[in-house]
Every structure is written in C-alpha cells, then in structure tokens.
Scaffold this active site. Structure first.
Site, PDB file in Angstrom:
ATOM      1  N   GLY A 187       0.501  -1.125   0.307  1.00 41.03           N
ATOM      2  CA  GLY A 187      -0.389   0.178  -0.132  1.00 41.03           C
ATOM      3  C   GLY A 187       0.850   1.816   0.087  1.00 41.03           C
ATOM      4  O   GLY A 187       0.083   2.241   0.704  1.00 41.03           O
ATOM      5  N   SER A 230       2.185   2.687  -2.774  1.00 43.00           N
ATOM      6  CA  SER A 230       2.199   3.776  -3.841  1.00 43.00           C
ATOM      7  C   SER A 230       1.964   5.127  -3.895  1.00 43.00           C
ATOM      8  O   SER A 230       1.223   5.456  -3.086  1.00 43.00           O
ATOM      9  CB  SER A 230       1.353   2.805  -4.988  1.00 43.00           C
ATOM     10  OG  SER A 230       0.545   3.871  -5.810  1.00 43.00           O
ATOM     11  N   THR A 274       6.373  -2.524  -9.759  1.00 44.27           N
ATOM     12  CA  THR A 274       6.514  -1.234 -10.124  1.00 44.27           C
ATOM     13  C   THR A 274       7.909  -0.914 -10.641  1.00 44.27           C
ATOM     14  O   THR A 274       8.307  -0.397 -10.551  1.00 44.27           O
ATOM     15  CB  THR A 274       6.798  -0.848  -8.547  1.00 44.27           C
ATOM     16  OG1 THR A 274       7.513  -0.696  -7.901  1.00 44.27           O
ATOM     17  CG2 THR A 274       5.176   0.115  -8.896  1.00 44.27           C
ATOM     18  N   GLY A 293      -1.895  -9.834 -13.734  1.00 42.04           N
ATOM     19  CA  GLY A 293      -2.335 -10.855 -12.932  1.00 42.04           C
ATOM     20  C   GLY A 293      -1.168 -10.361 -11.481  1.00 42.04           C
ATOM     21  O   GLY A 293      -1.113  -9.036 -11.045  1.00 42.04           O
ATOM     22  N   VAL A 306       1.836 -11.285  -9.250  1.00 44.28           N
ATOM     23  CA  VAL A 306       2.862 -11.895  -9.016  1.00 44.28           C
ATOM     24  C   VAL A 306       2.789 -12.883  -7.594  1.00 44.28           C
ATOM     25  O   VAL A 306       2.585 -12.117  -6.338  1.00 44.28           O
ATOM     26  CB  VAL A 306       4.070 -10.799  -8.901  1.00 44.28           C
ATOM     27  CG1 VAL A 306       5.359 -11.619  -8.745  1.00 44.28           C
ATOM     28  CG2 VAL A 306       4.367 -10.063  -9.956  1.00 44.28           C
ATOM     29  N   TYR A 313      15.614  13.412  -7.254  1.00 42.24           N
ATOM     30  CA  TYR A 313      14.571  13.599  -6.585  1.00 42.24           C
ATOM     31  C   TYR A 313      14.291  15.042  -6.022  1.00 42.24           C
ATOM     32  O   TYR A 313      14.783  15.584  -5.947  1.00 42.24           O
ATOM     33  CB  TYR A 313      14.678  12.792  -4.739  1.00 42.24           C
ATOM     34  CG  TYR A 313      13.399  11.370  -4.444  1.00 42.24           C
ATOM     35  CD1 TYR A 313      14.522  10.399  -4.748  1.00 42.24           C
ATOM     36  CD2 TYR A 313      12.551  11.376  -3.774  1.00 42.24           C
ATOM     37  CE1 TYR A 313      13.802   9.204  -4.764  1.00 42.24           C
ATOM     38  CE2 TYR A 313      12.246  10.145  -3.932  1.00 42.24           C
ATOM     39  CZ  TYR A 313      12.623   9.035  -4.144  1.00 42.24           C
ATOM     40  OH  TYR A 313      11.694   8.210  -3.986  1.00 42.24           O
TER      41      TYR A 313
END
Lengths: 677, 569
Positions: free
Chosen positions: B173, B175, B251, B307, B309, B489
C-alpha cells in the site's frame, strides 16, 4: 484564439516618465560621471568572466571539439591545425570588456552627446524593469539600428544606471578601424563576419561563443535582430541565425528562461542622413575607417535634436515558446553536438524575431518631422522643388495627421507646452539641410551643384532630386508602421472596389505578402492585422464595418486618400519593376546587371513623365522587389556563384502585376517560407 | 549491530508477528504514513518530538525542527489543520453474489468490512492522504480477500474471470502513483487481493545463492528472515518497512544500495504470476537467457494490470562483513554532483549507496561554507573490512578534489535514518497547513544540474502564479547514480493558508514540474511507476508503437480487463 483587435492591445502611454539623461550631465561633472561607482547586480550574482576565461570555455567545449574533429576528417588537416584556425577566429571575434574603457567611453560620449543632441530621453520604467530582469535571467538587449550612435548609447545608459554593461554583436568592418576597433572591443563589442556562408568552423565558434555568453549570464547580450543598420530608417526583415543561437540555451534547458528586451531608439534627425540617400542611389557606403569617422567630425557642428531610447517591457522567452516548442526534441542527441533546427523551431524563432521588431516599432517615437515627410511625398516632386508648398496648408494638414497618428496609437514626440506653429517651425529649422521656407512656402532643398564645366545632364538632375526625395522618404518611413495596416486596407478598398469583407481580406493578405520585405508583419497574424486595420479605420471614420461588409464612410475620403497616397510610391515602384521584368528581352538576368538596368529603366520613365515616384531608384526597393518576385515564384535563382543568375517567368510576373492593379482577383498565392536560419 | 543494512529500525520480533495478523491496519495509520504509534508532534513546550519506540529517533526531542518548520514554510503552531478522526459513510459494497458464494466454498478468508476496504483503497499520494484526513472517501474496493499461497491466487483469479469481477492486487500500500485508486467508473465488484499472508521464504538455495519467496512478503521481514540465515538481498527501497516483494516487481523498484546489489530487475531470477490466461513463468533458473524478449519484462512494471505476482526467486548474498557510514560536505551542489560521478567511474563494488542533497536541514553550518549553497553527501560502504577502509579513503580523496570535506560517520548515519522518518514529516506538516510530496526522475549526467535548477525554479514560479502565499520548499537530491546518469528526487511542499483548493494547486504545480522534467530530458519515472497519476505522458514516453505493444499484451493476457485498476495504459 480570438482574432479581434482590442483597444487594450495598444500601448498604454499615460504617465510614462521619460528623463533627459543629458540634463544632469549639463549640470554636473562629466569626470564625476565617468568615475562613478559602478556596482551592478548581474544574473544570479554570476561572477564576472574575463575574455580569456570565456575563450577557453568556448575552445574546450565538447561542441567545438566535435566540429574540429569533423572538419579535420573532411579536409584532411590535423586536429591541431583546425583548432588553431578556431583560435584565430575566436581572437578576431572576442570582446574584451573592461570597465576602464567604459569609463573612458562614458567621458567621451558625454562630451559628444551634449554637443549633438538637445536631449536624450530614456523611459525610467523600462530601465527599472530591466534592472530587475538582469537579476532573474540572462537578458538579450535587442535595439533597432538606425545610426552608428546606436552602438554605444545603450552601454552608456546602463553604465549611468548601474546595470551590467552588455557585450555587443558588431559587424567585422568596425573591428578593422584603427584604435576605434580596439576601443569598441574593450567596450564589450565582439565582431562577426558579414558573409559567413557555409564556413562550418566559423559557425561553430560563433554559435558556441554566443551560447556560452547567454548560459553564463555574466553580462547581457546586445544584438541587432535586423542584422544591419537600416538605410531607409524602416524596420528590416529580422535575421534569424543569431536569434536562434541566442534562444538555443533555453530550448536545450541550459537556462531556465531568457529575457528579451526590445529597445527602440528614435532620432529626430539621423547623423548619417545625407549618406543614406546616396547609398540607396548606388554611391557605395564608405568603408568604415577611422579617418572617415574623423571627417565626419563636421557632423559635430550640427544639431540633431532629441533622441529617445525606449526600453521595452521585458519578454520571457519561456512564455513566448509555451505551446510552440516541444523541448523534448533535444532529448536524444547530446546537447553539445550541432543539431539543425526543426521546422517547428525555425518557425518559432522567426515568429519571435518578427515579434521583437514589431515591439521595437511600437516603442519608437515619431517626430513631427516624420509626419511632415509623409505629406511632402504626396505632392509631386516638381511642386516641391519649384512651386513649393504653402506653409499654412502644410501646418494644418500636419496637425490633422498628428490627430490621425495618435488615434492609430502612435507615440509622438511633440512638445506639449509649445504652440503647434512653433513646434513645426523649429522642426523645419532643425531639418534645414533638406527643406527651407521662403515667403510662406516650403521648398525641397537640392544639394549644391558640383562645380562642373558642362551643364548637368537630365539624368544627373533626376539623381539630384532623387537624393533629396529619398532622404524625405527615409524620414517618412519612421512613421510607416503606424499607418501601414490601415493603409493596406484602404488600398484594398480602392483597388478592388469591393465591399465584401472576405474579398478585401484576401487582397489585404496579398498586399502583405507582396510587401513583406518592405513592412514587417508577424507571420501567421494576417487576420489579426486585418482586424486591427478595420478597427482603426473605423474608429477614425474612414470606413463602416458591417458583419460581411466594409464600405467607405462618407467622411472617409480624406483619410483613405491620404493612406492610399502613402502606399502609392511602393505600388508604383513595384509595377515599374514588374514591367521591367516583363519587357526583358532575355528570360535570364544576372544580379549584377539587375540594379543598374532597373535604375536606367526607371530614370527614363521619370523623365518621360510616366513614373511619378523617385523611390523606384532606391536599390533597397529594387532588392525587396527581387525577393518578393522570388518568394512569389515569378523569378527563380539559377546559379549560386559570384554571378547570381535569375530566370523570369513572365506569365507569373504579368499575373502579379494584374492582381496588384486590380485587373484580376488574387488567388491565395502559395509562397515559400522565408524562414531560413 | 543495531544497524542492519542501513535501516534504522530497532524492530522487535513482536512487530513482525503483528504484520502476520490479517488486520494490518491495527498498527498502521489509516490516514497517514507508517505506524500508529510513531509520529512527529509538537509537545506542550512547542518542541518537536518523535513518538513511539520503533525508531532511533523515537522519544527524542528536536528543538531545531520547530524553527526550521516555521522559517521554511512560514507556518505557525497556532494555525492547525488536524485530521478528522474517522471517515464518513463508505458506500455499501457492490457485491457479485455468485462470486461471493463460490469464494466462500474455497475457504479463502475475505472481508466486506468498511475499514478493511477503505484501508486498501489508496496509496500515499498527497491527494489521497489529504482526502482521508478530511474524512472523504471515494470509490473503494467492495471486498478484500487474503490468499495464503499461489494456489489460492489461482482460484481467486479463476472465479473472478468466471463471474467478471475486477481484481486489484494489494501489497504494502505504499504506492505514490494513484495505482491503488479504484477507477470511479468501475461498476463491477472490485476485489482487493491482499497478498500480505503470502509472506514466507519457501526455500534458500545456498549453492546458487538464491531464495524462493512468496511475493507478499514485506521488505524488512524478508531482510530479517534472510539475516537469520546469514544472508541479505541488499534491496532496500525507502519504503522497505512496508512495501512488498510483489509490489517491487510490479513497479520496477529501486533500492538505495543498488550500486552493489542491483535494482529489482537485476535481482530476480524467476517470477511466477497468475493471469486470467493462466500462470506465466520460465521453465528454468538460468541466470540469463536468449529466448526472445525477456518475459520478465512484461511482468516487471506491469503495475497490477496483468495479474498477481505470487512467487519470486531472488539473488541473495552473504551479509556484509563490514559496514561503514560516511558523509561529505561540499561547498555547493555542482561540486557534489561532479564528485559523485567521478567516484562512480572509479569505484564500483563497495560504494553501496549515497544521497546528495543541498541544504539538508541537519547540517546547516560547516567550516565557512555558504550555508545557502552547501550540500551533503551521505555514504554507505559495505564489504570486507580491508576493502571498505581502502575505498573509503579513496572516496574521501576524490571528494577533496571537489572541495568536499569529510563530515563524519554520524552525519552519514543520520542521513540514512532520516530516509525512513522523512515520510512521517509530511503528516506533521499536514497538521499545520503544509502539504507536500516528493517525486523522482532519472536523467543523463550532463543534464543533472540543469534539470535540478529548472524544475526547482518552475515549482517556485508556478506556486507564485497560482496564488500560494508563502515561498514553497523546492529542493532536490541525487539518490542513485548510474554509468550514464542519475536518479534525482524533488521535494516540494508549501504552506497553503489562504488557498481554497490546496490539493488542486498542488497537483497543478506537480503537473507543471513533470512537464518541466520531461522537457529537460528527464524520464517519466525512475522507480515510482506510472499508475494513473502519470498515465497521460505514457504515449510520448514510449512512442505510439510502444503503447500498441503494451496494449496488445494486455489484450491477450487479460481480454476481460479483470485486472482493472487502469494503471499505465
């Protein structure tokens, strides 16, 4: 995007403060001024960069190393030899800006300016915006170029107001002048050859030099986007090579933004006025030499009125390019390597260059003299030289024109506290080299006849009148940009005799197209220009504008006639040269023979009374027409060599001639883009 | 040592047992970052402190933080914007009864509880957290299901296909690309497939130095379990406390020690994924193959669109014999970047990780350097002791050439520790009108300085234009280095007092910043992924043909759009 022209698009001039910078010089010490503390704030506090450091950075750049190697491979020379060549080019080019010399120049210029000019007006608001701009991003100063005086006036003003002294792109002939060349170099001038052509190494050194200056931002860069000093005092079609070099650091992300500052320098009277006409008539321009300049010291005895230096609102390149340039196109090739500009970039560079010229025009000041010149030229030359114009009538008409110019948004230099009659009288007095007043009438002054044994020939007579007329025409040109759009519309109305808006628009575009070397129009903005013309001409009562219709207003006769007459010399000149091309015996002619042949053709017509304008004799007009017919595809270049040769398509010439005289309606002519970099 | 592999967690085994519990959200914040018990707050004296016991910083008082916070943002402790304690009504679930019936018969645990559903309806983008703090909840999954192994996933996917329900895989969670947001236009039942129960190491192969691991395992747990056997993966993304192996694969994640160990694509040897068309995997564990395009690369970065993983074989390494932190202060960012580049070309196998950041707030004064320009590099060396010491000296020698001065191990260690608590700082800001986020890119070396300057400047100017009343924080950091470029960044935060729709302003500025990144030769993302947040730039990023390729894979693998999170394409 809307195409509607709004009143608010015009410059707001209220409460703009202009200061005469000579005023203070007349009351305090010139030496004190020259030795004043000078502590400007450059871009992000960029450290000063010596000429040596700059040259080293340029020579060591990946760009130059790459090109050097490439040239070595192509020519078979060793890399070191090519590198030495590059070093020589750079030495010839380099500026060597030194504050000491700026002070020396400052001292000298103060003396000279005080003698030449009554006042030098500078807009304070523009200066303070510039002061801010130089700290925020690299700044490019972009003045128009009408006189040699332009060259150092900006540095002089910036020195006076504590703004970093610019490095200035100058033509190489100036570098050849003894002492003066070196003084200019130390005042920040760098020198560019005139005909670079396909000299790859030269291009590489120059572009790297320019880009390095922009990237480092230690000093503003000043250059003339018109490329040359305008002999006609009219804006010239901008040159795009330098413009592209200057913008590239932004396109490539090497700087966050670049600020362009259009600067308009306006003269009541140009120092070189007598030279101008002679140059245009084919007496070649004297080679820039120190002695030549000293001879010109006779100009120091004369009064040249006032000068305006208007610093325009700084323009952000980033904002201009928004939505026009996809900077990602530079992602796939190392930025240091030479990369030809894409069509998108070329179009954008051209657009920006034209825009700057337009901003220069909008910022320039028009003198009463220029308005008078517009009127003089509408009278037959013989009337000017022989009968003279009634002073009273001229005065009234000039005041009428003043009103018209103001309603078209012109900025006038018209002393407010002085009675109009006095303003005009002193204008005539200032320009007594061209015009004189005798018993209530005004006459054109012809140059003294040279002492000759035999009487002057008819041809010489034409040339003598032409010299005076072209000088007047140059001063008229100073205000042409104010009238040009309404004038094109008025001409379209008169020639097509149409009342349909769409038909007038097509003809308007045709005129813009054919005259695009004479007057500067921003590419792709024809419909805005047309809207502007409609709006202005309607406001001054010249036309009535309906949804679909445009008709002459009842009271519009005076305005329309004036505007058409303003454009008439151009139309006549173009038609004459069309006839010349049409009547050529061969289909091929060389560039060398073109100008003299046209000149004698036109001279004959003037003598026979078939041609009423002397402007067809101007080499500038002739060259513009040649470019126009080439652009319109009626003439094609055959060979590029010392002897450029052209081939005429007589059918196409005849067609253009017929459209221009209203015999056939214009098709949308396909013209090749003129945006070569 | 208390410091394993750069992680400053003093994690007790106790914590880990909690994670195994299906109700993860009991120890995690539902509307902010990390553990419920850990957060920055200002105590009664107005001093900042970090609560809890989990981190080295926990229980510490940081008097300087308040001043930094107030002076950087113009924020004030008087102006608070506390979060709403619980969310408003959650839409009742849209349930496909036939699916639910079939699912029941498999015995796989699932839930329709509102709290469970809301918890899995978001990642950690600013707009997601901001909405939660205001108690606003949009479309959320209708059910959560907890498979405990590969076969459970196969069954779930089969049932989803049979009953046409939408599946959204859920790992840690963490992301930051709106990847977990439920498409509001989705009318089918949305099932969140929470992989957290698939968290075992199935085997370790000491001969080949690989480990076969279930994809739901969370980073810190994977490292802890491997460490017990004397191994590590060396993959340490900043989110490793919470992010999962499956998420890394989905990702294309990157860890701060990638210079030694590699990024996730270098670390995986074998991947197993369950798709609507069946299971995709390779037939052997050869270290490299020439068998057409690598099918792993359809899976890596697929962001849950193809799908789930389920299992991954990863390279492992013996735990390093010796570790040493270090730091260097440079007079300016330009010198620091030049130095990092030079270090990289000379030393490749010991220099584990580093970060380079201007104006770091924990070093503000240093030996006559201009405090507004100085920049700190934090360093971590790993390997056998002798070589670490040798290379450490080498690095400091190079740094000296660029005007860099060694600033000690402590500063280096602190730099790494901050990596993990920095995400908590945002929650503190949000209590006081300050919102912000970080985003990243990768860019060729010659453009690093230009992109940093231009993007920072763009952020500042966009804020001004959009009416932000206070100067924003706009800074950047080089976090990864490659032969041909670096990962950069950007940190962007501002005080939003006086704005009516701060999140919208924030998003507009971030959007402009991304445009600027792309125009300056930066990539759309180095490792955060595309999700839905950056979808609009995909076509220009990978070309029209590239999009077509990806679409045709999706069309073949998942013609019914069962994995309907609508990321990426």
């Amino acid at each position: 995007m809307t195409n509607t022209y709004r009143e608010s698009d015009r410059l707001c001039l209220e409460n703009e403060e202009f200061v005469d910078i000579l005023e203070e010089r007349r009351h305090s010490s010139d030496l004190g001024h020259a030795f004043r503390t000078f502590s400007p704030h450059p871009y992000k506090g960029a450290p000063p960069c010596s000429a040596g450091e700059l040259s080293k950075t340029v020579l060591d750049s990946q760009h130059l190393r790459y090109v050097t190697k490439e040239i070595a491979t192509e020519t078979g020379a060793s890399v070191d030899e090519v590198k030495d060549d590059a070093r020589v080019i750079l030495e010839e080019m380099s500026q060597n800006l030194q504050l000491g010399f700026i002070r020396l120049m400052g001292y000298t210029l103060t003396k000279v300016f005080k003698r030449l000019f009554t006042s030098i007006y500078v807009n304070m608001e523009g200066l303070s915006m510039l002061q801010q701009a130089v700290q925020d991003s690299p700044v490019i100063l972009m003045p128009n170029h009408r006189s040699y005086v332009d060259f150092l006036i900006i540095s002089y003003v910036l020195f006076t107001y504590d703004i970093p002294i610019p490095v200035i792109a100058a033509g190489i002939p100036l570098a050849g002048m003894k002492i003066v060349g070196e003084i200019l170099r130390r005042s920040g001038a760098f020198f560019i050859r005139r005909a670079i052509g396909s000299d790859k190494l030269y291009w590489a050194v120059l572009s790297e030099y320019v880009r390095t200056i922009v990237r480092m931002g230690f000093a503003p860069l000043e250059f003339y986007v018109e490329g040359l000093r305008s002999r006609t005092l009219k804006s010239l079609t901008p040159k795009l090579g330098m413009m592209h070099m200057v913008l590239e650091p932004y396109f490539k992300g090497e700087v966050y933004d670049i600020t362009l500052v259009p600067i308009s320098i306006s003269y009541d009277r140009v120092l070189e006025e007598s030279l101008l006409a002679h140059e245009l008539l084919g007496v070649p321009k004297p080679k820039e030499s120190t002695t030549g300049l000293l001879k010109a010291s006779r100009v120091l005895q004369e009064n040249y009125g006032s000068m305006h230096v208007n610093f325009g609102r700084p323009v952000s390149v980033r904002q201009l390019c928004q939505g026009k340039i996809n900077r990602c196109q530079y992602n796939l090739i190392p930025r240091d390597l030479p990369q030809g500009p894409s069509a998108e970039v070329q179009a954008c560079v051209s657009w920006i260059a034209h825009l700057v010229v337009r901003l220069q025009e909008q910022g320039s000041f028009i003198s009463p003299w220029s308005l008078m010149a517009c009127l003089f030229l509408q009278a037959p030359a013989s009337a000017l030289t022989e009968q003279g114009l009634p002073w009273q009538q001229l005065t009234e008409k000039t005041l009428w024109l003043k009103k018209l110019a103001l309603s078209f948004g012109a900025r006038l230099h018209w002393p407010g506290q002085t009675p109009d009659a006095d303003v005009l009288s002193s204008t005539i007095a200032l320009h007594r080299s061209v015009i004189y007043r005798k018993s209530g009438r005004v006459f054109l002054l012809l140059e003294d006849e040279p002492a000759r044994k035999r009487p002057i020939s008819a041809v010489d007579g034409v040339n003598r009148t032409a010299a005076a007329v072209l000088m007047l025409a140059s001063y008229r040109n100073q205000s042409l940009h104010v009238f040009i759009r309404p004038a094109l519309l008025a001409t379209a109305v008169r020639i097509t005799k149409s009342t349909r808006r769409d038909e007038l628009f097509v003809f308007f575009c045709f005129l813009q197209d054919i005259f695009s070397n004479e007057f500067i129009f921003i590419p792709g903005k024809s419909s805005q220009d047309f809207e502007e013309a409609c709006f202005l001409l309607k406001e001054c009562g010249g036309i009535c504008v309906g949804q679909e219709e445009v008709t002459e207003a009842e009271a519009g006769l005076e305005v329309l006639s004036f505007l058409c007459a303003l454009l008439q010399p151009f139309i006549d000149s173009y038609q004459v040269i069309f006839s010349f091309l049409y009547e050529l015996e061969a289909h091929v002619f060389s560039e060398k023979e073109f100008v003299p042949a046209v000149r004698s053709f036109a001279t004959k017509l003037i003598l026979s009374g078939d041609l009423h304008t002397y402007e067809a004799l101007s080499s500038d007009t002739q060259k513009n027409i040649l470019s126009a017919v080439r652009r319109l595809g009626a003439v094609t270049k055959l060979r590029v060599s010392e002897q450029n040769e052209y081939k005429v398509n007589k059918g196409a010439v005849r067609q253009i001639e017929n459209i221009l005289s209203g015999k056939i309606p214009p098709q949308m002519l396909q013209t090749a883009p003129d945006a070569r970099l | 040592s208390a410091f394993t592999s750069g992680v400053s967690l003093e994690s007790s085994p106790n914590t880990m047992e909690h994670i195994k519990c299906p109700i993860l959200q009991e120890i995690m914040k539902w509307n902010g970052w990390g553990y419920v018990d850990s957060k920055f707050q200002f105590n009664k004296k107005g001093q900042a402190e970090f609560t809890g016991k989990r981190y080295r910083l926990s229980g510490m008082v940081m008097p300087a933080l308040k001043e930094w916070f107030e002076s950087t943002f113009g924020a004030s402790l008087q102006h608070k914007t506390p979060a709403i304690p619980n969310s408003s009504a959650v839409q009742p679930p849209i349930l496909n009864e036939a699916f639910v019936e079939d699912l029941k018969s498999t015995g796989i645990p699932f839930s329709q509880d509102a709290e469970d559903r809301v918890f899995r309806a978001h990642g950690h983008c600013l707009h997601e957290i901001f909405a939660l703090r205001e108690g606003k909840v949009g479309r959320v999954p209708d059910m959560v299901v907890w498979p405990s192994n590969h076969n459970d996933v196969v069954k779930i996917v089969e049932l989803a296909c049979k009953h046409n329900v939408c599946l959204i895989p859920y790992g840690g969670g963490t992301s930051v690309s709106s990847a977990l947001e439920c498409p509001p236009e989705e009318t089918r039942t949305i099932v969140s497939v929470d992989t957290s129960q698939m968290n075992r190491i199935l085997w370790i192969d000491e001969k080949n130095l690989t480990a076969h691991v279930e994809a739901g395992i969370v980073g810190q747990e994977l490292e802890r379990l491997l460490n017990e056997s004397g191994y590590c993966t060396g993959h340490e993304p900043d989110s490793m406390e919470f992010s999962s192996l499956g998420g890394w694969v989905a990702t294309r994640a990157s860890g701060m020690k990638k210079n030694i160990y590699g990024n996730i694509e270098d670390l995986v040897v074998h991947i197993r994924m369950v798709t609507p068309q069946g299971v995709i995997e390779k037939s052997c564990q050869g270290p490299r193959m020439s068998t057409g395009p690598d099918i792993h690369h359809f899976i890596l970065g697929s962001e849950g669109t193809l799908g789930v993983v389920t299992e991954v074989t990863m390279k492992i390494r013996p735990m390093p014999e010796y570790q040493k932190y270090g730091s260097v202060v440079f007079p300016n960012f330009e010198q620091g970047v030049a130095c990092l580049r030079e270090v990289l070309t000379l030393i490749t196998n010991v220099f584990a990780g580093h970060a380079l950041k201007p104006q770091k707030f924990y070093i503000t004064k240093f030996k006559g350097f201009d405090p507004n320009r100085l920049c700190v590099a934090t360093l971590l060396f790993e390997g056998d002791r002798e070589r670490v010491l040798q290379h450490e000296k080498q690095v400091y020698d190079i740094a000296a050439k660029f005007g860099g001065l060694a600033a000690g191990e402590d500063n280096g260690q602190r730099g790494y520790m901050l990596t993990f608590v920095i995400a908590y700082l945002r929650d503190l800001g949000m209590d006081y009108y300050v919102i912000g986020e970080s985003f990243e890119t990768s860019v060729p070396w010659d453009r690093v300085l230009d992109i940093c300057r231009n993007v920072k400047e763009r952020i500042i100017r966009e804020c001004k234009e959009r009416g932000v009343q206070f100067p924003p924080l706009s800074t950047c950091r080089v976090t990864q280095t490659y032969d041909a470029g670096a990962c950069v960044y950007f940190y962007f935060a501002f005080n939003y007092r006086g704005l009516s729709d701060p999140v919208h302003v924030y998003e507009q500025v971030e959007h402009a910043a991304r445009d600027e990144i792309l125009a300056n030769g930066g990539s759309l993302s180095h490792h955060h992924g595309v999700g839905k947040l950056r979808k609009e730039w995909m076509r220009e990023t990978v070309s029209r043909v590239g999009m077509g390729m990806l679409k045709s894979v999706k069309d073949y693998v998942d013609p019914g759009n069962i994995f309907g999170n609508r990321n990426l394409l």
